[in-house]
Design a protein around this motif. Structure first.
Motif, PDB file in Angstrom:
ATOM      1  N   ASP A 145      -3.370   0.547  -3.555  1.00 52.95           N
ATOM      2  CA  ASP A 145      -2.462  -0.783  -2.920  1.00 52.95           C
ATOM      3  C   ASP A 145      -2.960  -1.005  -4.193  1.00 52.95           C
ATOM      4  O   ASP A 145      -3.074  -1.602  -5.146  1.00 52.95           O
TER       5      ASP A 145
ATOM      6  N   ASP B 236      -8.362  -1.856   1.247  1.00 54.13           N
ATOM      7  CA  ASP B 236      -8.927  -3.577   1.893  1.00 54.13           C
ATOM      8  C   ASP B 236      -8.826  -4.223   3.305  1.00 54.13           C
ATOM      9  O   ASP B 236      -9.376  -4.739   3.755  1.00 54.13           O
ATOM     10  N   GLY B 237      -7.555  -4.370   3.389  1.00 52.27           N
ATOM     11  CA  GLY B 237      -6.618  -4.724   4.531  1.00 52.27           C
ATOM     12  C   GLY B 237      -7.594  -4.476   5.131  1.00 52.27           C
ATOM     13  O   GLY B 237      -7.412  -4.972   6.575  1.00 52.27           O
TER      14      GLY B 237
ATOM     15  N   ASP C 250      -3.972  -8.937   5.537  1.00 50.46           N
ATOM     16  CA  ASP C 250      -3.731  -7.908   4.089  1.00 50.46           C
ATOM     17  C   ASP C 250      -3.199  -6.237   4.770  1.00 50.46           C
ATOM     18  O   ASP C 250      -2.054  -6.486   5.740  1.00 50.46           O
ATOM     19  N   ASN C 251      -2.215  -5.811   4.101  1.00 49.25           N
ATOM     20  CA  ASN C 251      -2.166  -4.895   4.044  1.00 49.25           C
ATOM     21  C   ASN C 251      -2.484  -3.206   4.819  1.00 49.25           C
ATOM     22  O   ASN C 251      -4.031  -4.370   4.325  1.00 49.25           O
TER      23      ASN C 251
ATOM     24  N   ASP D 143       0.573  -0.821   0.586  1.00 50.54           N
ATOM     25  CA  ASP D 143       0.241   0.107   0.218  1.00 50.54           C
ATOM     26  C   ASP D 143       0.891   1.321   0.166  1.00 50.54           C
ATOM     27  O   ASP D 143       1.735   1.093   0.550  1.00 50.54           O
TER      28      ASP D 143
END
Ligand code: MG
Length: 458
Positions: free
Chosen positions: A41, A191-192, A230-231, A28
């Protein structure tokens, strides 16, 4: 009738980005400095994803945009640039990134753009509202009502994007002109965050914490608590009526510039860059982690004979070149070609080889609205195996033939064409706004939080 201009507005914001608890790298990128806020992202393998999001944030933050049309054009230009870079470099082939950006424009408005599945939300009074639409396969299924929110969360293709920066030479950009009100709070996120937290949980945190920096950090912390798979990147922007107590606009940028100079500035290409763009939290991480490696031994220990050192160094370089060359070749191979496969039960056209090779995933190019249960068994088996074709044109020909055989008149529904640019009707009121942005967007606080650096200026 000319709308009356509202009271002068001031902005406070906070941003935080984190690699999460599973991924080793943070792909990201974030930019948070009034009047512009960006979350991107990246995807497409380790270095490629980082590069795509970084280039996008760099490119967008280097321009200036008076209105939403200019911002959209800048995003399109950025897309061509990232796509060009990907085409020129085998290691970067197939790289892409989402981008969600908010640009304060005039004294009472902001331009918002979105490509991909990062999101923008607005908290206004009792209402918490998502402003963007996900350009993802699952997002499309949700909008069609084919699956439920619960199914979406577990869907095997939930990470598959239908639109991204850098994948195609041209990209459609969703855009809006927002009318700003005092006490609005805006959230941009990757979306993380939303894969770990429900909208209700995000809203509760945004209501609980008054300081935008605290809210951003807390959201990242909560997402990590829930798995951090996720990031995670969060930007929180507050709009307030100017009561005359805001600090001067120059305070924060000056402090930021000073903080920047303390960081080692080395980008992957070896150029010194971005001395004026410290708010890229992602860049700060990258700089800190990429200290130039030299061949000399500085600790005063016994130096090896020069010939041996150079030979060894040469050997190491050759081995590394061979490894990178092999990875680049595999990447090129994995990303070349086109194939038909099922996504869920629908026949879709993918860019790239069937299955994933190393970390190279095929990209969904086009959906067909042809479903498994409509097809003869032999064709199902063929497509299940990942039917490779020479080109997108050939794939479309096969799809047309299938459609003709089925006697179906359902047209193809490529996602990229189905939602063209949308502009909020609120934009009509921008004609009344004549105030200069710089003089009215008073900076009162900046917080950019990263793993390695925390900068607070007020
Ligand atoms: Mg992500």
């Amino acid at each position: 009738m000319t709308p009356m201009p509202g009271p002068p507005l001031v902005f406070r914001w906070g941003a935080s980005t984190h690699a999460g608890r599973v991924r080793s790298a943070n792909q990201d990128s974030v930019f948070a400095q009034a009047p512009l806020f960006i979350v991107a992202d990246g995807m497409g393998g380790h270095r490629a994803g980082e590069t795509a999001s970084r280039l996008t944030v760099e490119s967008l933050s280097s321009g200036d945009f008076a209105d939403v049309d200019a911002l959209v054009e800048a995003v399109r230009e950025t897309n061509r640039y990232v796509h060009g870079r990907a085409s020129d470099d085998a290691e970067l082939q197939g790289m892409g990134t989402t981008v969600t950006a908010l640009r304060i424009a005039g004294s009472q408005h902001a331009a918002l753009i979105n490509v991909g599945d990062s999101r923008a939300y607005r908290l206004r009074g009792g209402r918490f509202e998502r402003l963007t639409e996900d350009h993802s396969y699952v997002g499309t299924l949700l909008r069609e009502g084919s699956i439920s929110e619960q199914e979406a969360e577990l869907h095997p293709y939930r990470n598959m994007l239908t639109r991204a920066i850098g994948i195609e030479p041209e990209v459609d950009v969703d855009s809006w002109t927002l009318e700003l009100q005092a006490a609005d709070r805006y959230l941009l996120c990757s979306d993380g965050l939303i894969n770990e937290l429900s909208d209700d949980q995000v809203q509760a945190t945004l209501r609980r914490l008054a300081d935008p920096g605290d809210a951003a950090r807390e959201l990242v912390r909560l997402a990590n608590d829930r798995g951090g798979r996720d990031n995670i990147t969060v930007v929180v922007i507050d709009v307030a009526a100017d009561d005359g107590t805001a600090s001067t606009p120059t305070a924060a940028p000056t402090a930021d510039a000073a903080a920047t100079e303390a960081l080692p500035v080395v980008d992957p290409d070896g150029h010194d860059t971005m001395a004026d763009t410290q708010p890229f939290a992602e860049l700060a991480d990258e700089r800190a982690g990429r200290v130039p490696v030299t061949g000399t031994d500085n600790d005063g220990g016994d130096p090896a004979p020069p010939m041996l050192t150079w030979r060894l160094l040469g050997f190491v370089v050759l081995v590394m070149l061979a490894i990178f060359g092999a990875i680049a070749a595999v990447g090129w191979w994995a990303r070349s070609g086109t194939h038909l496969d099922f996504a869920g039960d629908e026949v879709v056209i993918f860019d790239g080889r069937p299955g994933s090779v190393l970390w190279f995933e095929p990209t969904l190019v086009e959906r067909t609205a042809i479903f498994r249960d409509e097809l003869p068994e032999a064709i199902v088996a063929d497509i299940d195996a990942g039917r490779e074709v020479a080109s997108l044109a050939e794939a479309r020909t096969i799809v047309d033939e299938l459609r003709a055989e089925l006697g179906s008149s359902t047209p193809a529904t490529p996602e990229a064409d189905s939602t063209s640019e949308t502009t909020d009707t609120e934009s009509t009121t921008t004609t009344a706004v004549t105030a200069d942005t710089e003089s009215t967007t008073t900076t009162t606080a900046t917080t950019v939080d990263t793993e390695s650096t925390t900068t607070t200026a007020s």
